[in-house]
Write an enzyme that holds these catalytic residues in place. Structure first.
Site, PDB file in Angstrom:
ATOM      1  N   LYS A 175       0.854  -1.194   0.000  1.00  7.31           N
ATOM      2  CA  LYS A 175       0.000   0.000   0.000  1.00  7.31           C
ATOM      3  C   LYS A 175       0.882   1.233   0.000  1.00  7.31           C
ATOM      4  CE  LYS A 175      -1.784   3.025   2.727  1.00  7.31           C
ATOM      5  NZ  LYS A 175      -1.893   4.145   1.800  1.00  7.31           N
ATOM      6  N   GLY A 228       7.035   5.662   7.850  1.00  8.28           N
ATOM      7  CA  GLY A 228       6.131   6.808   7.904  1.00  8.28           C
ATOM      8  C   GLY A 228       6.263   7.502   9.249  1.00  8.28           C
ATOM      9  N   SER A 229       5.184   8.119   9.676  1.00 13.98           N
ATOM     10  CA  SER A 229       5.238   8.931  10.899  1.00 13.98           C
ATOM     11  C   SER A 229       5.224   8.046  12.143  1.00 13.98           C
ATOM     12  CB  SER A 229       4.027   9.865  10.930  1.00 13.98           C
ATOM     13  OG  SER A 229       2.844   9.093  10.960  1.00 13.98           O
ATOM     14  N   VAL A 232       1.491   7.053  13.224  1.00  9.32           N
ATOM     15  CA  VAL A 232       0.875   5.886  12.577  1.00  9.32           C
ATOM     16  C   VAL A 232       1.657   4.618  12.927  1.00  9.32           C
ATOM     17  CG1 VAL A 232       0.297   4.818  10.362  1.00  9.32           C
ATOM     18  CG2 VAL A 232      -0.112   7.256  10.705  1.00  9.32           C
ATOM     19  N   GLY A 233       2.985   4.708  12.901  1.00  9.39           N
ATOM     20  CA  GLY A 233       3.812   3.534  13.183  1.00  9.39           C
ATOM     21  C   GLY A 233       3.534   2.957  14.558  1.00  9.39           C
ATOM     22  N   GLU A 250      10.125   2.234  10.434  1.00 13.62           N
ATOM     23  CA  GLU A 250      11.088   3.318  10.214  1.00 13.62           C
ATOM     24  C   GLU A 250      10.301   4.622  10.245  1.00 13.62           C
ATOM     25  OE1 GLU A 250      14.180   3.507  10.318  1.00 13.62           O
ATOM     26  OE2 GLU A 250      14.600   1.358  10.355  1.00 13.62           O
ATOM     27  N   CYS A 284      13.504  11.880   5.759  1.00 14.49           N
ATOM     28  CA  CYS A 284      13.542  11.492   7.176  1.00 14.49           C
ATOM     29  C   CYS A 284      14.932  11.737   7.754  1.00 14.49           C
ATOM     30  CB  CYS A 284      13.144  10.041   7.350  1.00 14.49           C
ATOM     31  SG  CYS A 284      14.083   8.947   6.298  1.00 14.49           S
ATOM     32  N   GLN A 331       1.170  19.642   4.639  1.00 16.81           N
ATOM     33  CA  GLN A 331       2.580  19.746   5.026  1.00 16.81           C
ATOM     34  C   GLN A 331       3.018  21.211   5.044  1.00 16.81           C
ATOM     35  OE1 GLN A 331       4.776  17.188   6.127  1.00 16.81           O
ATOM     36  NE2 GLN A 331       5.836  19.050   6.738  1.00 16.81           N
ATOM     37  N   GLU A 385       9.752  16.875  14.989  1.00 16.95           N
ATOM     38  CA  GLU A 385      10.008  16.793  13.546  1.00 16.95           C
ATOM     39  C   GLU A 385       9.053  17.731  12.802  1.00 16.95           C
ATOM     40  OE1 GLU A 385       8.703  13.285  11.274  1.00 16.95           O
ATOM     41  OE2 GLU A 385      10.710  13.219  10.405  1.00 16.95           O
TER      42      GLU A 385
HETATM   43  P1  NAP Z   1       2.307   8.672   7.423  1.00 15.66           P
HETATM   44  O1  NAP Z   1       1.222   9.661   7.413  1.00 15.66           O
HETATM   45  O2  NAP Z   1       2.576   7.923   8.672  1.00 15.66           O
HETATM   46  O3  NAP Z   1       1.937   7.630   6.244  1.00 15.66           O
HETATM   47  C1  NAP Z   1       2.772   6.556   5.922  1.00 15.66           C
HETATM   48  C2  NAP Z   1       1.929   5.456   5.317  1.00 15.66           C
HETATM   49  O4  NAP Z   1       1.042   4.957   6.312  1.00 15.66           O
HETATM   50  C3  NAP Z   1       1.052   5.920   4.161  1.00 15.66           C
HETATM   51  O5  NAP Z   1       0.964   4.900   3.193  1.00 15.66           O
HETATM   52  C4  NAP Z   1      -0.285   6.131   4.846  1.00 15.66           C
HETATM   53  O6  NAP Z   1      -1.394   6.057   3.990  1.00 15.66           O
HETATM   54  C5  NAP Z   1      -0.284   4.968   5.799  1.00 15.66           C
HETATM   55  N1  NAP Z   1      -1.254   5.089   6.887  1.00 15.66           N
HETATM   56  C6  NAP Z   1      -1.808   6.215   7.398  1.00 15.66           C
HETATM   57  N2  NAP Z   1      -2.688   5.888   8.386  1.00 15.66           N
HETATM   58  C7  NAP Z   1      -2.678   4.536   8.482  1.00 15.66           C
HETATM   59  C8  NAP Z   1      -3.360   3.595   9.294  1.00 15.66           C
HETATM   60  N3  NAP Z   1      -4.248   3.977  10.226  1.00 15.66           N
HETATM   61  N4  NAP Z   1      -3.109   2.284   9.108  1.00 15.66           N
HETATM   62  C9  NAP Z   1      -2.226   1.873   8.182  1.00 15.66           C
HETATM   63  N5  NAP Z   1      -1.543   2.709   7.379  1.00 15.66           N
HETATM   64  C10 NAP Z   1      -1.767   4.028   7.531  1.00 15.66           C
HETATM   65  O7  NAP Z   1       3.704   9.277   6.950  1.00 15.66           O
HETATM   66  P2  NAP Z   1       3.983  10.187   5.675  1.00 15.66           P
HETATM   67  O8  NAP Z   1       3.385  11.514   5.931  1.00 15.66           O
HETATM   68  O9  NAP Z   1       3.596   9.450   4.435  1.00 15.66           O
HETATM   69  O10 NAP Z   1       5.570  10.277   5.691  1.00 15.66           O
HETATM   70  C11 NAP Z   1       6.273  11.205   6.441  1.00 15.66           C
HETATM   71  C12 NAP Z   1       6.878  10.559   7.654  1.00 15.66           C
HETATM   72  O11 NAP Z   1       7.635   9.423   7.261  1.00 15.66           O
HETATM   73  C13 NAP Z   1       7.863  11.451   8.393  1.00 15.66           C
HETATM   74  O12 NAP Z   1       7.638  11.345   9.766  1.00 15.66           O
HETATM   75  C14 NAP Z   1       9.224  10.868   8.029  1.00 15.66           C
HETATM   76  O13 NAP Z   1      10.233  11.094   8.961  1.00 15.66           O
HETATM   77  C15 NAP Z   1       8.898   9.424   7.910  1.00 15.66           C
HETATM   78  N6  NAP Z   1       9.874   8.709   7.094  1.00 15.66           N
HETATM   79  C16 NAP Z   1      10.765   7.889   7.727  1.00 15.66           C
HETATM   80  C17 NAP Z   1      11.734   7.210   6.998  1.00 15.66           C
HETATM   81  C18 NAP Z   1      12.702   6.298   7.664  1.00 15.66           C
HETATM   82  O14 NAP Z   1      13.291   5.465   6.981  1.00 15.66           O
HETATM   83  N7  NAP Z   1      12.884   6.402   8.969  1.00 15.66           N
HETATM   84  C19 NAP Z   1      11.784   7.378   5.615  1.00 15.66           C
HETATM   85  C20 NAP Z   1      10.872   8.228   5.004  1.00 15.66           C
HETATM   86  C21 NAP Z   1       9.913   8.882   5.761  1.00 15.66           C
HETATM   87  P3  NAP Z   1      -2.042   7.400   3.371  1.00 15.66           P
HETATM   88  O15 NAP Z   1      -0.974   8.000   2.539  1.00 15.66           O
HETATM   89  O16 NAP Z   1      -3.186   6.890   2.612  1.00 15.66           O
HETATM   90  O17 NAP Z   1      -2.408   8.267   4.534  1.00 15.66           O
END
Ligand code: NAP
Length: 485
Positions: A175, A228-229, A232-233, A250, A284, A331, A385
């Protein structure tokens, strides 16, 4: 009419059973709909998992080098369309075309790297203490795995999860982020055109809030890899561990760069601008805290401001642009909110701080790269962040003070130091609380063949990428084999 993209389930491109779609909007030009994607529901997820489940035993039984061949072929296909894939990425995510091309190239490298792992899949052969007993371990796939990915590296992150999962013999439900699902779709198309058997990879788009639970609750699911965030994680972690699923998370960062007094100031300024502002600070691993020894703080700030003001911000498809837009209105609002919070808390706005308007800027989510001075450790801008082009400058009295500030946060993703003092550099490497440590390099910019991941609240579970990535996607079996003749 924008192109309509479908889900990929059981080897077929199919519309969602909800009969609903959502638009993928170009953040540099909000009048452009890059494509319509399926707003899937739980029934689509169930179909994807059923397909993955029925494909798994045959895929897992295929010799691993042959599984690797599909990845080599997919790499070749993606390479043949690199420029088009890069342009799609710029249109859906906003990063500049050279950044996008670099990312697609990285996804290609990842496919090739893990294609090669098919001929290795190393495990152990360890001597037994008993006569005529031969002992070894072997890797088995987990089964069906779910991959949930963010928008900021919409090709590389799906690739670095898909490739090790597949070569290890798992089948996958992917997904992608709703803000940038096209880059992941291109990967899936390349795998399809490489001849991957039906059901081995399944691609389902839709809101995480709408289908996340259905993904986590499916009976066939064995493991989930999420980037992701933290918000959510952490929620996924609670649900997944209740079922004893294997989990890899991550998440966010607040990455420091320490600049010691011996640093070359031009080099330090260039490194900080790269780490803090390229990709609009939406990495990230981006640097969001510069921790600078007092002796060079003022002259470094001066050079940093000059370089920042010279950056060209605009549509990443145009030549000469350094920084594209933020990914969406939400954002952009987060960035502007943090800028306001930092000012309220007493930080000094040194440059930037505003949304860009006028002309083409009016049709996108553009923001000035922003630097705050006089930031102290208690301010939210030093602790939380932002995920945008906002850099907090902090003064350190000496090296130990710099280390205290650098480690004084809940995150631990990446960190860097700029210095040629080898003794300090060694101390930094040993004492810094981060998973990715760089010296005289930006905090961001990882290579595909090395493990990647953070510590503290940034990450949970095993490492991604490089030789360690296979550990997450395989289960080790230990064999004691007595031979009697
Ligand atoms: P996000 O809002 O947490 O979304 C990440 C993924 O999770 C998306 O596919 C999102 O779907 C999905 N998601 C959202 N709610 C969910 C739920 N209840 N159940 C299951 N999946 C769900 O993060 P983002 O805004 O896309 O990315 C930014 C974040 O990612 C930042 O915090 C950044 O630091 C982090 N990041 C970390 C790394 C690393 O390797 N550490 C790398 C890149 C990014 P939708 O898009 O449909 O909401």
């Amino acid at each position: 009419m924008p192109c309509q993209y479908l889900n990929f389930i059981g080897g077929q491109w199919v519309p969602s059973r909800t009969q609903r779609t959502f638009p993928n909007i170009n953040p540099a030009n909000t009048g452009e709909v890059v494509g319509e994607f399926q707003a899937s529901g739980p029934e689509d997820v169930a179909a994807a998992f059923a397909a993955a489940e029925s494909a798994q035993s045959a895929w897992g039984a295929l010799p691993a080098p042959r599984r690797g061949e599909y990845l080599f072929k997919a790499a070749e296909i993606l390479e043949s369309e690199l420029q088009a894939a890069a342009a799609d990425m710029t249109r859906e995510e906003g990063k500049t075309l050279p950044e996008a091309a670099g990312e697609v190239k990285r996804a290609i490298n990842i496919l090739r790297y893990f294609g090669g792992e098919g001929s290795r899949l190393f495990s152990y052969q360890i001597p037994s203490e008993r006569d005529n007993v031969f002992c070894f371990t072997m890797r088995k796939p987990l089964g069906v795995v779910a991959l949930i990915t963010p928008w900021n590296f919409p090709s590389a992150i799906p690739a670095w999860k898909l490739a090790p999962a597949l070569v290890a013999g798992n089948t996958v439900v992917l997904k992608p982020a709703s803000l940038a699902p096209l880059s992941a779709l291109r990967l899936v198309q390349a795998l399809e055109r490489a001849g991957l058997p039906a059901g081995v990879v399944n691609y389902v788009t839709g809101g995480g809030g709408d289908i996340g639970d259905a993904m986590l609750e499916h009976a066939s699911l064995r493991a989930i890899s999420f980037t992701g965030s933290c918000e959510v994680g952490n929620r996924l972690y609670d649900k997944a561990t209740r079922r004893r699923l294997r989990v890899q998370l991550e998440m966010g960062g607040k990455n420091p760069t320490i600049v010691l007094a011996d640093a070359n100031l031009d080099f330090a300024a260039a490194t900080l601008v790269n780490a803090a502002f390229f990709s609009t600070g939406q990495k990230c691993t981006a640097c969001s805290r510069a921790i600078v020894e007092r002796a060079i703080y003022e002259p470094l700030v001066e050079k940093l401001i000059a370089r920042t003001l010279a950056l060209k911000i605009g549509n990443g498809l145009e030549a000469g642009i350094d920084i594209g837009p933020t990914v969406d209105a939400s954002q952009l609002k987060t960035d502007l909110d943090y800028i306001a919070i930092a000012q309220r808390e007493g930080a000094t706005l040194l440059c930037g701080g505003k949304r860009l308007t006028g002309g083409a800027y009016d049709s996108g989510f553009f923001i000035e790269p922003t630097i705050f001075g006089g930031v102290n450790a208690g301010m939210r801008i030093a602790q939380e962040e932002v995920f945008g082009p906002v850099l907090a400058m902090m003064v350190a009295e000496d090296f130990n003070d710099a280390m205290r500030l650098a480690n004084g946060i809940r995150f631990g993703l990446s960190a860097s130091i700029i210095s040629n003092d080898m003794s300090r550099v060694h101390q930094f490497v040993n004492r810094i609380e981060a998973g990715l440590i760089t010296v005289n390099l930006p905090t961001a910019g990882v290579e595909y063949q090395l493990p990647f991941g953070g510590t503290k609240e940034s990450s949970f579970g095993m490492r991604e990428q490089g030789p360690l990535a296979l550990d997450f996607y395989t289960e080790s079996r230990t064999v004691y084999l007595k031979h009697t003749v």
